[in-house]
Each structure stands twice: as structure tokens, then as C-alpha cells.
Scaffold this motif. Structure first.
Motif, PDB file in Angstrom:
ATOM      1  N   GLY A 205      12.509  22.866   8.800  1.00 56.81           N
ATOM      2  CA  GLY A 205      13.075  23.280   7.515  1.00 56.81           C
ATOM      3  C   GLY A 205      14.440  23.941   7.639  1.00 56.81           C
ATOM      4  N   GLN A 206      14.729  24.549   8.766  1.00 51.81           N
ATOM      5  CA  GLN A 206      16.001  25.248   8.952  1.00 51.81           C
ATOM      6  C   GLN A 206      17.136  24.232   9.163  1.00 51.81           C
ATOM      7  N   GLY A 207      18.314  24.479   8.564  1.00 56.61           N
ATOM      8  CA  GLY A 207      19.475  23.634   8.839  1.00 56.61           C
ATOM      9  C   GLY A 207      20.258  24.157  10.032  1.00 56.61           C
ATOM     10  N   PHE A 208      20.897  23.242  10.773  1.00 54.07           N
ATOM     11  CA  PHE A 208      21.719  23.638  11.925  1.00 54.07           C
ATOM     12  C   PHE A 208      23.000  22.810  11.959  1.00 54.07           C
ATOM     13  N   ASP A 209      24.091  23.434  12.420  1.00 49.07           N
ATOM     14  CA  ASP A 209      25.318  22.693  12.734  1.00 49.07           C
ATOM     15  C   ASP A 209      25.413  22.595  14.256  1.00 49.07           C
ATOM     16  N   MET A 210      25.722  21.397  14.758  1.00 48.52           N
ATOM     17  CA  MET A 210      25.677  21.188  16.210  1.00 48.52           C
ATOM     18  C   MET A 210      26.852  20.355  16.704  1.00 48.52           C
ATOM     19  N   LEU A 211      27.359  20.754  17.838  1.00 49.38           N
ATOM     20  CA  LEU A 211      28.413  19.982  18.501  1.00 49.38           C
ATOM     21  C   LEU A 211      27.976  19.739  19.944  1.00 49.38           C
ATOM     22  N   TYR A 212      27.914  18.457  20.337  1.00 51.90           N
ATOM     23  CA  TYR A 212      27.504  18.093  21.699  1.00 51.90           C
ATOM     24  C   TYR A 212      28.703  17.577  22.472  1.00 51.90           C
ATOM     25  N   TYR A 213      28.761  17.985  23.730  1.00 47.90           N
ATOM     26  CA  TYR A 213      29.746  17.372  24.621  1.00 47.90           C
ATOM     27  C   TYR A 213      29.127  17.244  26.020  1.00 47.90           C
ATOM     28  N   GLY A 214      29.188  16.049  26.591  1.00 46.97           N
ATOM     29  CA  GLY A 214      28.605  15.843  27.914  1.00 46.97           C
ATOM     30  C   GLY A 214      29.627  15.265  28.877  1.00 46.97           C
ATOM     31  N   ASP A 215      29.538  15.666  30.157  1.00 50.46           N
ATOM     32  CA  ASP A 215      30.443  15.067  31.147  1.00 50.46           C
ATOM     33  C   ASP A 215      29.698  14.206  32.163  1.00 50.46           C
ATOM     34  N   LEU A 216      28.454  13.837  31.836  1.00 50.20           N
ATOM     35  CA  LEU A 216      27.714  12.896  32.692  1.00 50.20           C
ATOM     36  C   LEU A 216      28.105  11.479  32.295  1.00 50.20           C
ATOM     37  N   PRO A 217      28.344  10.600  33.272  1.00 50.59           N
ATOM     38  CA  PRO A 217      28.578   9.204  32.874  1.00 50.59           C
ATOM     39  C   PRO A 217      27.297   8.653  32.238  1.00 50.59           C
TER      40      PRO A 217
END
Ligand code: GLA
Length: 389
Positions: free
Chosen positions: A109-121
């Protein structure tokens, strides 16, 4: 990418969000030995590595899950109370599966703002998906104050891969991403999740990953085929003794009952599983004692078995590994992960890293026309909170 730059990007994208934001990191993994043994509940020995996924996250008051990935430059919104199964065709199926697992436990039920960044190929067998899942799981655990322990989060991530993403994988990748420890490999028994840390970073030696840059095209279907071949072997051997998984079959059992498996392919799959488990048992001692020579020998044997008995290597990985095994300073080399492309791992005397990468790159390009990439491994701790802003 620098974490402060990521926070900046986050606040630019979600400018209206004034709640506290957190950054979490979950590592990828490379498996040192114990390949294709986790789904038959056997022994594996991965390490968590320095490459992985960062998540910046903050609660919002809109009841919406907003996902941004800097890797695919994509921004998406999913209502927190939506049926998540309707959104299974994009990269954010990995975090959504974790939201589903939390929902199943009563947190939603909770809203979230998310930013993902990955450096794995990606798609190279270093568990970028498990690191996305684990970084989401530790973040939700913190923000929901749900107090699951890390192994429960690991199980939620495996549930998500098996039931939401629909891949029949074992538990190794999430376990390594969640439970990794800098300086150590994890010797994990997948039947009861008992484990021990084995010292893996020794002075004078390095593990180096080689990325074949061959896309793992058929990997998923071939992977599921191996899972079912192991199931067939188990059904046959159950007629001899009360085995509940293929990894319960010992070397002695194989000698005694192996003749019951008439199909040669199924027999070779079984032999790989039994001998690979045995190699992990011996690796725990050799690596733990710093006997890098003997450990390297086991890595070489593991590759042969994956090539001939389990048949999950292929031209590119064999070309790389077989060359590596002849390079000066190399103690052992093998494919790692699911196979059919992806990565290999070598254990080297540190002084030889440069000439090794040089001659490997040249040889591999001449044979395949592909430009391999190499990453020197540094072990990492498991998924955790890094910073609060
Ligand atoms: C993939 C799977 C793991 C494991 C390996 C092979 O990485 O995700 O669970 O089965 O293949 O060892």
C-alpha cells in the motif's frame, strides 16, 4: 557512479518528494566452484563482488511505485495496489517480484520513489538480477520496518525469481548477494542453508573474471532442461534408496547404483553433480588452508566436467578457459554461473595479471572475433544500507 551524483539525479527526477531518501547497495556474485549444484540442493562456493546495484529510495504519499533505471533510461509508475503480475515484461519485474513477496507477508500500500543504477554487465552471469532483488529487499525491510533477517530476505528473492520472474534457479545468487563477506567466499549447503565463510583473498593471488561477451541466448531453456534432467536422475535413484535430492547421492552411491541410469546423458549429468559436490568439499579445505595450487586444480576439473558431462560451456567459454589454463601464473580457470556464454573466472598470481589479460584478449579475439572484458575481483559485504540523506 558516485553515490552523491545519484542522490542529485534522484532529487531532480522526483523533485516534489521531500521525504528522507536512503541509499542501499547489493553486490553481484561470482561463483568460485560448485556449479549447477544449488537446485539439486548441493554445495556451492560463491563470493560477493565489488560490482552491483545501488538503489536510492524514498517514501511518497501518492500510493504509487515509481521506478527509474539509469541503465535502461526508463521511468515507470505502478499503482501500489495494482495486480503486479500485469507488469512482468520489463526490467522492473525484478523489484516488483520483491514488492509482491512483501505484499504476501502483509506489507503493501505504501508508495515509493526509486532510482536504480548498476555497474554489473547484464546477462553475463554475475547476478545483476539477484542484486536488484536483494537491494530492493533490504530497502523495503528498512522502510517498512519489517525486521526480516537477511536469510528470510534471500528466500523472498528466490521465491520471486521462481514464482514471479518464472526462472527455476537455485538460491546461490541471492544468498551470495545478501550474505557476502569482504575477504571471504561462502561455502553454502543449499539443502539446509548452513554455511561457513572461507578465506578467499590471499596476498599474492587474485581472482580475475573474463567476460566472453557472448550473450547467453539459450540459457533459460537449457537451464530448465538441466533442472529436469536432474529430476529424472533422482526419480531413478530413488528406486534404490530414499534420496530426497540428487546432491544426497555420494560417490559410493554412484558406484553402487549408477548402472540403474541407462541413459548416458542422464548418467553424465548425475556424475557431474556428485563429483562437483565432492570438489566443493575439498575446496573448503584447500582454499581455507591457503593451498591455492590444489584449489586451482579443482577449478580446472570443474570446467572439464561442465564441458563434457554437464554440457553447459560452448565454444566461446571453452576457448577462453582452455587458453587461460595454459597462461603463466594461472593456477586454475573455469566457467562460472549458468554457462552457455557469460563469464569465466581464473585464479592468478597477482604479478601475472597484466600479461594474462593481454594474451587472453588477443587470443580470444583471433579465435572468436569478440572483444572480451576482464575484471579483477574484490570481495564485498552483502546487501546493506549505505547512506541516509
Ligand atoms: C545461475 C542460477 C544459479 C545457479 C547457477 C549455476 O546463476 O541463477 O542459481 O544454478 O546458474 O550454478
Amino acid at each position: 557512479m558516485d553515490r552523491h551524483l545519484l542522490f542529485e539525479r534522484f532529487h531532480k527526477i522526483y523533485a516534489s518528494n521531500k521525504s528522507s531518501s536512503f541509499s542501499f547497495f547489493a553486490p553481484g556474485r561470482v561463483n568460485l566452484i560448485g556449479e549447477h549444484t544449488d537446485y539439486t540442493l548441493g554445495l556451492v562456493m560463491p563470493i560477493a563482488i565489488q560490482l552491483g546495484t545501488v538503489l536510492i529510495i524514498s517514501k511518497n504519499n501518492h500510493g504509487i511505485l515509481r521506478f527509474t533505471s539509469l541503465n535502461v533510461e526508463e521511468k515507470t509508475s505502478v499503482p501500489a495496489n495494482a495486480n503486479y503480475s500485469d507488469f512482468r515484461n520489463a526490467w522492473y519485474k525484478y523489484p516488483l517480484g520483491i514488492f509482491q513477496a512483501f505484499k504476501n507477508s502483509g506489507f503493501d500500500g505504501q508508495g515509493f520513489d526509486m532510482l536504480y543504477y548498476g555497474d554489473l554487465p547484464t546477462a553475463s552471469g554475475l547476478s545483476s538480477s539477484a542484486s536488484i532483488e536483494m537491494v530492493t529487499a533490504v530497502a523495503l525491510n528498512q522502510l517498512y520496518q519489517s525486521e526480516f533477517d537477511t536469510i528470510e530476505l534471500v528466500k523472498m528473492a528466490q521465491w520471486s525469481e521462481n514464482n514471479f520472474v518464472s526462472l527455476n534457479c537455485g538460491i546461490m545468487d541471492m544468498f551470495a548477494s545478501g550474505m557476502g563477506k569482504a575477504g571471504y567466499a561462502i561455502a553454502l549447503n543449499c539443502s539446509d542453508l548452513s554455511f561457513q565463510y572461507v578465506e578467499a583473498e590471499r596476498e599474492g593471488y587474485h581472482f580475475v573474471i573474463g567476460n566472453s561477451m557472448k550473450k547467453r541466448g539459450l540459457a533459460d531453456s537449457k537451464y530448465n532442461e538441466r533442472v529436469s534432467e536432474c529430476g529424472i536422475a533422482l526419480e531413478i535413484l530413488k528406486k534404490a534408496d530414499s534420496f530426497s535430492s540428487l546432491s544426497e547421492v555420494s560417490l559410493e552411491n554412484l558406484d553402487k547404483y549408477g548402472h540403474m541410469i541407462e541413459n548416458d546423458t542422464i548418467f553424465r549429468r548425475t556424475r557431474h553433480v556428485v563429483l562437483e559436490n565432492e570438489r566443493v568439499r575439498r575446496s573448503i579445505h584447500y582454499l581455507g588452508d591457503g593451498n591455492m595450487y590444489e584449489f586451482g586444480q579443482l577449478m580446472n576439473q570443474s570446467h572439464q566436467s561442465l564441458k563434457l558431462d554437464y554440457e553447459v560451456t560452448g565454444f566461446e567459454l571453452d576457448t577462453m578457459v582452455e587458453k587461460a589454463q595454459t597462461c603463466e601464473g594461472v593456477l586454475g580457470s573455469r566457467m562460472t554461473g549458468a554457462g552457455f556464454g557469460g563469464c569465466m573466472i581464473s585464479l592468478l598470481e597477482s604479478n601475472y595479471i597484466e600479461p594474462y589479460i593481454h594474451s587472453m584478449t588477443e587470443h580470444y579475439f583471433n579465435k572468436t572475433g569478440l572483444q572480451a572484458e576482464f575484471y579483477s575481483v574484490h570481495t564485498s559485504d552483502g546487501a546493506s544500507l549505505k547512506e541516509l540523506l
